[in-house]
Scaffold this active site. Structure first.
Site, PDB file in Angstrom:
ATOM      1  N   ARG A  55      -8.252  -5.226 -12.694  1.00 30.11           N
ATOM      2  CA  ARG A  55      -8.136  -3.793 -12.371  1.00 30.11           C
ATOM      3  C   ARG A  55      -6.662  -3.381 -12.336  1.00 30.11           C
ATOM      4  NH1 ARG A  55     -10.718  -1.705  -6.831  1.00 30.11           N
ATOM      5  NH2 ARG A  55      -9.031  -2.962  -5.996  1.00 30.11           N
ATOM      6  N   TYR A  97      -1.285  -0.449  -7.307  1.00 33.16           N
ATOM      7  CA  TYR A  97      -1.311  -1.479  -6.265  1.00 33.16           C
ATOM      8  C   TYR A  97      -2.676  -2.150  -6.203  1.00 33.16           C
ATOM      9  CZ  TYR A  97      -4.140   1.353  -3.045  1.00 33.16           C
ATOM     10  OH  TYR A  97      -5.160   2.050  -2.461  1.00 33.16           O
ATOM     11  N   LYS A 149      -5.998   2.891  -9.551  1.00 34.75           N
ATOM     12  CA  LYS A 149      -5.582   2.533  -8.183  1.00 34.75           C
ATOM     13  C   LYS A 149      -4.087   2.812  -8.045  1.00 34.75           C
ATOM     14  CE  LYS A 149      -6.497  -0.957  -4.632  1.00 34.75           C
ATOM     15  NZ  LYS A 149      -7.164  -0.110  -3.652  1.00 34.75           N
ATOM     16  N   HIS A 181      11.142  13.576 -14.510  1.00 38.39           N
ATOM     17  CA  HIS A 181       9.719  13.239 -14.572  1.00 38.39           C
ATOM     18  C   HIS A 181       9.337  12.281 -15.708  1.00 38.39           C
ATOM     19  CE1 HIS A 181       9.528  16.416 -11.674  1.00 38.39           C
ATOM     20  NE2 HIS A 181       8.218  16.331 -11.560  1.00 38.39           N
ATOM     21  N   ARG A 205      16.607  11.373 -11.078  1.00 37.18           N
ATOM     22  CA  ARG A 205      15.226  11.785 -10.848  1.00 37.18           C
ATOM     23  C   ARG A 205      14.812  12.730 -11.967  1.00 37.18           C
ATOM     24  NH1 ARG A 205      12.323  15.989  -8.999  1.00 37.18           N
ATOM     25  NH2 ARG A 205      10.331  15.483  -8.015  1.00 37.18           N
ATOM     26  N   GLU A 211     -17.049   8.997  -3.117  1.00 37.75           N
ATOM     27  CA  GLU A 211     -16.781   7.747  -2.394  1.00 37.75           C
ATOM     28  C   GLU A 211     -16.244   8.130  -1.025  1.00 37.75           C
ATOM     29  OE1 GLU A 211     -13.719   5.351  -4.299  1.00 37.75           O
ATOM     30  OE2 GLU A 211     -12.547   7.105  -4.827  1.00 37.75           O
ATOM     31  N   LEU A 264     -12.942   4.977  -7.415  1.00 38.01           N
ATOM     32  CA  LEU A 264     -12.243   3.738  -7.744  1.00 38.01           C
ATOM     33  C   LEU A 264     -13.288   2.675  -8.096  1.00 38.01           C
ATOM     34  CD1 LEU A 264      -9.270   2.557  -7.549  1.00 38.01           C
ATOM     35  CD2 LEU A 264     -10.153   1.345  -5.575  1.00 38.01           C
TER      36      LEU A 264
HETATM   37  N1  PMP Z   1     -12.194   3.617  -2.984  1.00 43.41           N
HETATM   38  C1  PMP Z   1     -10.946   3.883  -2.558  1.00 43.41           C
HETATM   39  C2  PMP Z   1     -10.434   5.289  -2.639  1.00 43.41           C
HETATM   40  C3  PMP Z   1     -10.133   2.849  -2.062  1.00 43.41           C
HETATM   41  O1  PMP Z   1      -8.864   3.098  -1.657  1.00 43.41           O
HETATM   42  C4  PMP Z   1     -10.655   1.532  -1.985  1.00 43.41           C
HETATM   43  C5  PMP Z   1      -9.814   0.374  -1.511  1.00 43.41           C
HETATM   44  N2  PMP Z   1      -9.242   0.554  -0.254  1.00 43.41           N
HETATM   45  C6  PMP Z   1     -11.970   1.313  -2.394  1.00 43.41           C
HETATM   46  C7  PMP Z   1     -12.697   2.378  -2.910  1.00 43.41           C
HETATM   47  C8  PMP Z   1     -12.592  -0.048  -2.332  1.00 43.41           C
HETATM   48  O2  PMP Z   1     -12.072  -0.900  -3.321  1.00 43.41           O
HETATM   49  P1  PMP Z   1     -12.032  -2.478  -3.133  1.00 43.41           P
HETATM   50  O3  PMP Z   1     -13.451  -2.896  -2.832  1.00 43.41           O
HETATM   51  O4  PMP Z   1     -11.572  -2.980  -4.436  1.00 43.41           O
HETATM   52  O5  PMP Z   1     -11.123  -2.777  -2.005  1.00 43.41           O
END
Ligand code: PMP
Length: 285
Positions: free
Chosen positions: A51, A32, A149, A102, A100, A182, A206
């Site tokens: 991305r 997403y 993502k 995997h 269903r 993060e 991410l």
């Molecule tokens: N890290 C995580 C785990 C996220 O889910 C997000 C987005 N919500 C981000 C970082 C930030 O990414 P972006 O600046 O592309 O929104």
């Protein structure tokens, strides 16, 4: 009622239906994106789409949609929902199989969904008026492919909920080396002695588009030194400023960590300077 896009058509959200066999539903098997737009202008459209394509390649989802097709979907959901300030959500799942199981199914068409939700106007780059965020901290218990993502967000959801139940806006995560990774839905930065520091881009985080735009803007401007390296949680606790970044929060200053003040407990001057630069430059990305 909001108008969404599902598999080639725009429709009111209550008419949008998918199969319970959709692998996005059964396995969280999808990718997403969330792209912010202010006054109808997107921030980071191309890097967001890149991305998404990288994520699809990483998990082997193939789609015939081109970048131009996606741009039309994005324009469509924005326009049909009144323009202005919107967060555009895109999702592609591997699609619905007949059972269903995997293993990746053969010959299944990915499910493509897009919607636009109203977001708040961007905040002013003013330390005196900006809201300071409160964060908790906890060990990062997610998987080892956080650079993807993925729609499988249970790890992030459980971390976010832990912070939320403690009255926090976010939760900072650290790995088993006690280094910052993060936050549950944002990237993280610290400021020490005027220098902006953020963790290295690897599989633990991410590749945040907001993070990357801020790094580019700061590097291009040159007035604020930047370092990308490991950051221990001791450094995080002793930082002068902490920021969290995401497409919906932009650059949010953190003033409380685990109930303690960050620096002097006020939104800091480096945040203000960096956010002014970000606000002035963000639409170029
Ligand atoms: N890290 C995580 C785990 C996220 O889910 C997000 C987005 N919500 C981000 C970082 C930030 O990414 P972006 O600046 O592309 O929104």
């Amino acid at each position: 009622m909001s108008i969404v896009y599902l598999n080639g058509q725009f429709m009111p959200i209550d008419e949008a239906k998918i199969s319970p066999l959709d692998r996005g539903f059964l396995f969280g098997d999808g990718i997403y994106e969330v792209i912010p737009a202010y006054d109808g202008k997107t921030v980071g459209l191309e890097p967001h789409m890149q991305r998404m394509f990288d994520g699809m390649a990483a998990i082997g989802i193939k789609s015939e949609l081109t970048l131009d097709d996606w741009k039309q979907i994005i324009e469509g959901v924005m326009e049909k929902n009144g323009g202005g300030n919107q967060g555009i959500y895109l999702q592609i799942s591997r699609g619905a199989d007949v059972k269903r199981y995997h293993a990746f199914p053969e010959g299944v068409t990915p499910t493509i969904f897009a919607m636009a939700n109203p977001i708040k106007p961007a905040v002013e780059a003013n330390a005196a008026t900006a809201k300071g965020f409160s964060v908790a901290t906890t060990q990062d218990l997610r998987w080892q492919r956080c650079q993807i993502k993925s729609t499988a967000l249970l790890g992030n959801v459980l971390h976010f909920q832990q912070g939320y139940e403690g009255g926090n806006d976010e939760i900072l995560l650290y790995n088993d080396q006690d280094n910052l990774t993060e936050a549950s839905s944002s990237n993280a930065f610290i400021v020490k002695d005027g220098k902006v520091i953020t963790p290295i881009q690897d599989n633990q985080i991410l590749p945040g588009i907001t993070r990357n735009i801020i790094l580019s803007i700061l590097e291009k401007d040159g007035s604020i030194p930047v370092e990308v390296r490991d950051i221990s949680m001791e450094e995080v606790r002793n930082a002068d400023e902490i920021w969290v970044t995401s497409s919906s929060k932009e650059l949010a200053p953190v003033t409380t960590i685990d109930g303690q003040a960050v620096g002097n407990g006020k939104v800091g001057p480096v945040w203000e300077a960096a956010f002014k630069l970000y606000t002035a430059g963000k639409f170029e990305y």
